[in-house]
Design a protein around this motif. Structure first.
Motif, PDB file in Angstrom:
ATOM      1  N   GLU A 109       0.819  -1.213   0.000  1.00 26.03           N
ATOM      2  CA  GLU A 109       0.000   0.000   0.000  1.00 26.03           C
ATOM      3  C   GLU A 109       0.857   1.269   0.000  1.00 26.03           C
ATOM      4  O   GLU A 109       0.529   2.251  -0.654  1.00 26.03           O
ATOM      5  CB  GLU A 109      -0.931  -0.004   1.223  1.00 26.03           C
ATOM      6  N   SER A 110       1.948   1.230   0.768  1.00 28.61           N
ATOM      7  CA  SER A 110       2.795   2.438   0.874  1.00 28.61           C
ATOM      8  C   SER A 110       4.157   2.031   1.417  1.00 28.61           C
ATOM      9  O   SER A 110       4.324   0.950   1.972  1.00 28.61           O
ATOM     10  CB  SER A 110       2.164   3.445   1.840  1.00 28.61           C
ATOM     11  N   ARG A 111       5.125   2.912   1.259  1.00 31.78           N
ATOM     12  CA  ARG A 111       6.454   2.657   1.801  1.00 31.78           C
ATOM     13  C   ARG A 111       6.392   2.489   3.323  1.00 31.78           C
ATOM     14  O   ARG A 111       7.027   1.589   3.881  1.00 31.78           O
ATOM     15  CB  ARG A 111       7.395   3.812   1.445  1.00 31.78           C
ATOM     16  N   GLU A 112       5.584   3.291   3.969  1.00 39.28           N
ATOM     17  CA  GLU A 112       5.512   3.237   5.435  1.00 39.28           C
ATOM     18  C   GLU A 112       5.010   1.860   5.884  1.00 39.28           C
ATOM     19  O   GLU A 112       5.542   1.243   6.799  1.00 39.28           O
ATOM     20  CB  GLU A 112       4.558   4.322   5.978  1.00 39.28           C
ATOM     21  N   GLY A 138       1.780  -7.816  -2.333  1.00 45.89           N
ATOM     22  CA  GLY A 138       1.240  -7.928  -3.688  1.00 45.89           C
ATOM     23  C   GLY A 138       1.357  -6.617  -4.456  1.00 45.89           C
ATOM     24  O   GLY A 138       0.921  -5.575  -3.964  1.00 45.89           O
ATOM     25  N   ALA A 139       1.922  -6.679  -5.649  1.00 43.73           N
ATOM     26  CA  ALA A 139       1.987  -5.511  -6.531  1.00 43.73           C
ATOM     27  C   ALA A 139       0.949  -5.665  -7.648  1.00 43.73           C
ATOM     28  O   ALA A 139       0.318  -4.692  -8.053  1.00 43.73           O
ATOM     29  CB  ALA A 139       3.385  -5.387  -7.114  1.00 43.73           C
ATOM     30  N   GLY A 143       5.122  -0.914  -7.167  1.00 43.04           N
ATOM     31  CA  GLY A 143       5.070  -1.805  -6.012  1.00 43.04           C
ATOM     32  C   GLY A 143       6.276  -2.739  -6.000  1.00 43.04           C
ATOM     33  O   GLY A 143       6.878  -2.985  -4.944  1.00 43.04           O
ATOM     34  N   LEU A 144       6.643  -3.231  -7.145  1.00 47.28           N
ATOM     35  CA  LEU A 144       7.808  -4.114  -7.226  1.00 47.28           C
ATOM     36  C   LEU A 144       9.088  -3.379  -6.815  1.00 47.28           C
ATOM     37  O   LEU A 144       9.915  -3.919  -6.063  1.00 47.28           O
ATOM     38  CB  LEU A 144       7.974  -4.653  -8.662  1.00 47.28           C
TER      39      LEU A 144
END
Lengths: 333, 333, 333, 333
Positions: free
Chosen positions: D103-106, D126-127, D144-145
């Motif tokens: 969903e996010s880097r965090e 999952g991307a 995402g990857l």
């Protein structure tokens, strides 16, 4: 959501409304009656009531099914898909017949002759074969597609064959009248989305452990990507029974017809996996209300390179074609 | 094993042979043709070849199925069970209709009237109800049996109801023309064995996760204990589908008819669990070759005390009865 | 519904309240805490709020599950069933071992010796055998019960065996410490109700296509009829897999423990049907939290008169008993 | 077929034999012992006995399974797949953890920190998301990857993510240490064949209605195309149970380990679909002998954009990691 238009809304006003909605970012589908279906994953994000203030909108109705374009709620009347001179989904029974795998011109010619003579409208034959084992015959590929296109056309039949990967779609669309997606690929979403980019009708087989809802969501992938021409096919599910290869679930025929406006056909060959059961189950499928049937036949069934156990002879096919028409006629009494 | 008799063996010689085999401890069943089936778990203990030396025996054939008395190998021709003036398993379609539970004389009378008027031969109604919950209505018991016997008789219909325990058989046999065994009791072997001790025909429903083989073995329990009058009933199996309550497995109809000489009927009410699917699936069952159908109807379906969701109205039943007869007639064309 | 009593309600006041409720026609069960469960199919007929006006009632809470007596809502703490000196459902792992069928005193003695030596608390063995075929060994009957009672007692083990019909309960209760109900009889409601009339603990096996909810409703039948001593047993369900005979559903162990306070054990022998899988799946069952396991063993597994394919040797049982205890200990770290 | 070499055959002679066989058109795999596996769909076309006359061949043995490269018959010892410093399939438990969707880097950073701290070796996320509905979140795709590659690397974890189409393989192989194939694509043969052209290990999930045999045939597609690095993953099948989303079939763990030398792991998150069952079923999977587990966790499980119901918290994951290690240690006692 569904927008019911005010009575007397004319064509122009309707187009203006559609344009406005599309400019707002929505996808709009015209339903049978004076109803517009507004699609796009927006249901949870917008205040649907606000739409009632748009010009010519009488009422805003919720669209309750998760599949929207495929839903009978969106489009109450049956969809009839016209391919050349064949209408699929209407009153005429749609019969697809042919070998499991395309093996040779002779085999395919023999099948086409028998198919046509007994009233079938389409010739099937596998060029790309989804096989459980990588060591089994994988199909003739493009040359198979060329062959079925040529033979079907010669006999005035539609050509039907399966693709297994997006990379095969372009060439398949060139040769085929209807592209089949097999049970194992029913949830191959990348493939479904690519099929949405062409207009060739798609014969979408139910996965062998997929629910009706999942089948309809798979159809939705194709339709949402732009191709409204989807034919659903019940082909048997896995059950605890081992006498048959699959359990043809004929409940699916009337159940799907409640849920969707798309044509629904049945495949009693894969649905039973047992040669002697194909004929009675073809009759049963038609009695349940199927818009058509798909059966595997072969000049010499025991020598069929694949699925021999469920492949019927030409003589049995002739009986089958006659009997399913008798059943179809009985439905009109 | 099966003993094929020499051509021209006369009645007396055949009886002498049967007596001799029975004195040796075997159970002997006369098959259609000049064939005797020798039963009794002895197959693995005796040298079957030795039987070829008995007088008038032409050949000894293995009996390959595990169910022997129920096997079509033992008896190639269809068994027709006659109850009063009704023949079950032959050309005439056998229709059983009535409420899920017997609720009152009025309810049952109304059902009987409609059943008779539309050509049904039997009236069903539950007196002992197998309910998942002990807190739900468990049926009227013996007074229900009395009621259905009286009402059915008055209208010239056979009375059909379910028993759930051996202790109910004696009283049930007094009141009923056909005793039903429900899906949950299909492998209640103590109950099956007790049913073998009477002659009242048994309507044996397939367990919701039982294979064809297990259903036939259950029939074998009844037959081996002495009651040859078993009617098999497909009533839906559990599958991954949740839109329907069960998945009516119509493959079972022709498949069972390959395996056994016993009558095979279908129950589209439990087999779908959805009211709107009962009619099309009744048609499909008959098209698949069912010898009969069993359907649940009610004067006011929504008020049915049990299984309301799958219970049809009298108007729908009238349509159904007409349509299944049209399908049955189409099979004869 | 559940009645939460006011703090400080004393024993006498509680009894007065219980009497009053029972006089009103309700069944009352005392729950762990200061809570009374009022049972009896009355939920839809009474105004539950009115109960809050009874003396000493602090709050009226809905009882949301369909199974009431079996529900963890009614009784939050685990039920521990004590049989002689064995506590089932608590911290100690309960191990039942023995042959599928009781064949002879020698066989049973040998099993008892090995069971005891490896820490099992109970000896199992079938005297009445539910067999798919009427031609297969049906068990030694009463003499089998006598034998297991004698041998188990001699070795300080509990005797566990199956009954298949209400007529066998009286004699079984005389000889057995725990009465087993097999998967095929899980919904034999007449049998369940009769088991409710005795106090002998019942080992209730899950039907091979029964849901958790149905298993708990079956337990409810026994409990509502008066016997609170029910042990649930996961023994594998039918699935699409054919390598194993059944699919041991270990999800059932923690899932059932969420839903009910009753002990939950697992049977990896029937749950796999494959000898080599029994040991790892016994470990897995204990790791999932099972209160016990039931395994089939035999002095000479290949000669076992029934279920030979899933029966383990004494050597394997010794390994199994050691390994499951290691797993059980690991849960306490 | 398998060729058992004569004792004392040296390296050079073995290479000469392999070259000769390959020149004849066969594919040859060296097995652990002095055994060569000759693969290639040739079994039915060649006279296997003739191979016994080749130099240094002691015996010709049939290769009885349909899956050849994946079969334990071909390679008796466990395959250990080494990725960076992690060995999968050996004694060390392999733990993959992370969110369902990236969903996010965090979010991913938080998961990586917790995964590493509790001994996991790989981060999943999952991307590209296979969603039943086209209206649901389809994943961040390439970005995402990139994110998971960066975050995993920073924390010394392997990056694991799913691809759904052959067109995604090239970019995925650049960013990922292990490529996951989801249950819906297990029989997407075009995709499997493309994965055979790279060397990145493939985590192949069992289809939700696939048999063990079909899973192994899917692995064979990848291996035959050239990639021997396949990790099998049991993730639950569809059954009649509705309390859980899927039925985690732990029989699969020891059963697959009998049949194949490949690593076998379990996914209790999808296998149950119920948050409270993930921890006990992770323990059970390890007790059954799984080489590893895959679990979904999230900083705030209820806010997980997908599969929230089965996603566990960081605290639960810490417990889980500790408990599965205790179980793993108990297996060594």
């Amino acid at each position: 959501m569904l927008l019911e238009l005010k009575e007397g809304t004319n064509y122009l006003d309707k187009q203006i409304l559609i344009d406005r909605l599309e400019n707002m970012g929505f996808r709009v589908v015209e339903s049978d009656a004076n109803i517009l279906a507004v699609i796009g994953g927006v249901d949870s994000l917008v205040v649907t009531e606000a739409f009632s203030e748009l010009p010519n909108v009488a009422r805003v109705l919720p669209l309750t099914s998760n599949f929207k374009l495929a839903s009978r709620q969106t489009k109450p009347s049956n969809t009839i898909i016209k391919v050349k001179d064949v209408a699929i989904g209407g009153e005429e029974l749609f019969i697809i017949a042919g070998p499991c795998s395309i093996e040779s011109r002779e085999q395919l010619e023999a099948c086409a002759l028998v198919a046509k003579a007994n009233g079938a409208q389409a010739l099937r034959g596998g060029a790309y074969k989804p096989r459980t084992s990588p060591y089994e015959f994988q199909g003739l590929g493009v040359s198979g597609l060329e062959l079925i296109a040529e033979v079907a056309s010669k006999h005035g039949l539609l050509a039907v064959s399966e693709v297994m990967d997006a990379s095969q779609i372009e060439i398949a669309a060139k040769y085929l009248d209807i592209i089949q997606i097999g049970a194992r690929n029913m949830q191959n979403y990348a493939l479904l989305t690519e099929l949405g980019k062409i207009k060739t009708p798609v014969l979408l087989k139910r996965g062998f452990a997929a629910t009706y809802h999942e089948l309809l969501m798979a159809a939705e992938y194709i339709m949402l990507a732009g191709n409204p021409n989807v034919i659903l096919c019940e082909r048997g599910i896995r059950s605890i029974e081992t006498y048959t290869r699959n359990t043809l679930d004929l409940n699916a025929i009337p159940a799907l017809q409640e849920l969707t406006h798309l044509p629904v056909i049945a495949d009693p060959s894969h649905g039973t996996g047992v040669r002697s059961l194909v004929l009675p189950m073809a009759r049963a499928a038609v009695a349940a209300g199927a818009h058509g049937i798909l059966v595997e036949m072969h000049p010499d069934p025991d020598k069929s390179i694949s699925d021999a156990k469920q492949t019927i002879s030409f003589a049995t096919f002739a009986d089958l074609a006659k009997q399913v028409k008798n059943i179809k006629n009985a439905l009109l009494l």
